[in-house]
Motif scaffolding. Structure first.
Motif, PDB file in Angstrom:
ATOM      1  N   LEU A 103       0.824  -1.211   0.000  1.00 28.18           N
ATOM      2  CA  LEU A 103       0.000   0.000   0.000  1.00 28.18           C
ATOM      3  C   LEU A 103       0.857   1.260   0.000  1.00 28.18           C
ATOM      4  CD1 LEU A 103      -2.877  -1.028   2.429  1.00 28.18           C
ATOM      5  CD2 LEU A 103      -2.939  -0.869  -0.063  1.00 28.18           C
ATOM      6  N   THR A 104       2.025   1.205   0.625  1.00 30.39           N
ATOM      7  CA  THR A 104       2.944   2.341   0.613  1.00 30.39           C
ATOM      8  C   THR A 104       3.429   2.628  -0.811  1.00 30.39           C
ATOM      9  OG1 THR A 104       3.674   1.853   2.847  1.00 30.39           O
ATOM     10  CG2 THR A 104       5.131   3.222   1.533  1.00 30.39           C
ATOM     11  N   THR A 105       3.630   1.578  -1.590  1.00 30.33           N
ATOM     12  CA  THR A 105       4.098   1.752  -2.973  1.00 30.33           C
ATOM     13  C   THR A 105       2.950   1.942  -3.953  1.00 30.33           C
ATOM     14  OG1 THR A 105       4.175  -0.644  -3.272  1.00 30.33           O
ATOM     15  CG2 THR A 105       6.207   0.439  -2.572  1.00 30.33           C
ATOM     16  N   ARG A 106       1.775   2.242  -3.427  1.00 26.64           N
ATOM     17  CA  ARG A 106       0.589   2.603  -4.210  1.00 26.64           C
ATOM     18  C   ARG A 106       0.018   1.456  -5.063  1.00 26.64           C
ATOM     19  NH1 ARG A 106      -0.196   7.364  -2.222  1.00 26.64           N
ATOM     20  NH2 ARG A 106       1.389   8.963  -2.359  1.00 26.64           N
TER      21      ARG A 106
END
Length: 167
Positions: free
Chosen positions: A44-47
């Motif tokens: 989720l951090t890396t979209r």
């Protein structure tokens, strides 16, 4: 044992039984929770889109029943249920885990909260492993002491029976 664990059905049954054990089961569940939460948080951090990230995080889970519950939670999220509620309905996490995910959803910091959940589970898993080793150490000492005692008795019996041999 290695041949039996290569078979997926036996390995699945073994993992399910392992999760029911008092100390080792909780440690195993926490380890898988930490792993999947860490993967989901990083994705989720890396979209990566949520549904793709859920699928990849679920692939990291080895126990089939837990994986099936995560699949059902993914279906519920796809149908519009919030992630924390879907996970709670499937009993995938601890109450603290649900609260962290819920706060992460509401604040927009879900990746950070998933990282916190993973860290929390890893720390808890380490303390459970220390607890298991603390229980295992006295048992190992008793087992090794018993084996040495049997060997010593055998040696003493051999020496004393040598005196009984007629010359």
């Amino acid at each position: 044992l290695a041949r039996a664990l290569r078979e997926p059905a036996r390995r699945a049954r073994w993992l399910e039984r392992l999760e029911r054990l008092p100390v080792l089961g909780a440690w195993r569940v926490e380890a898988e929770t930490a792993s999947s939460a860490r993967i989901l948080g990083v994705l989720l951090t890396t979209r990566v889109p949520l549904m793709d990230a859920l699928g990849l995080a679920q692939a990291a889970v080895q126990a089939p029943m837990r994986r099936a519950r995560l699949e059902e939670a993914s279906r519920r999220v796809r149908n519009g249920t919030p992630l924390a509620d879907a996970l709670e309905e499937q009993a995938v996490l601890t109450p603290t885990g649900y609260n962290l995910v819920r706060v992460g959803e509401r604040s927009g910091e879900l990746p950070g909260m998933l990282g916190s959940l993973a860290t929390l589970c890893e720390d808890s898993g380490q303390s459970r492993m220390k607890q298991f080793l603390a229980l295992l150490e006295p048992l190992a000492i008793l087992l090794i002491g018993s084996m040495i005692g049997v060997i010593m008795i055998g040696i003493i019996l051999a020496i004393t029976s040598a005196n009984d041999i007629a010359v």
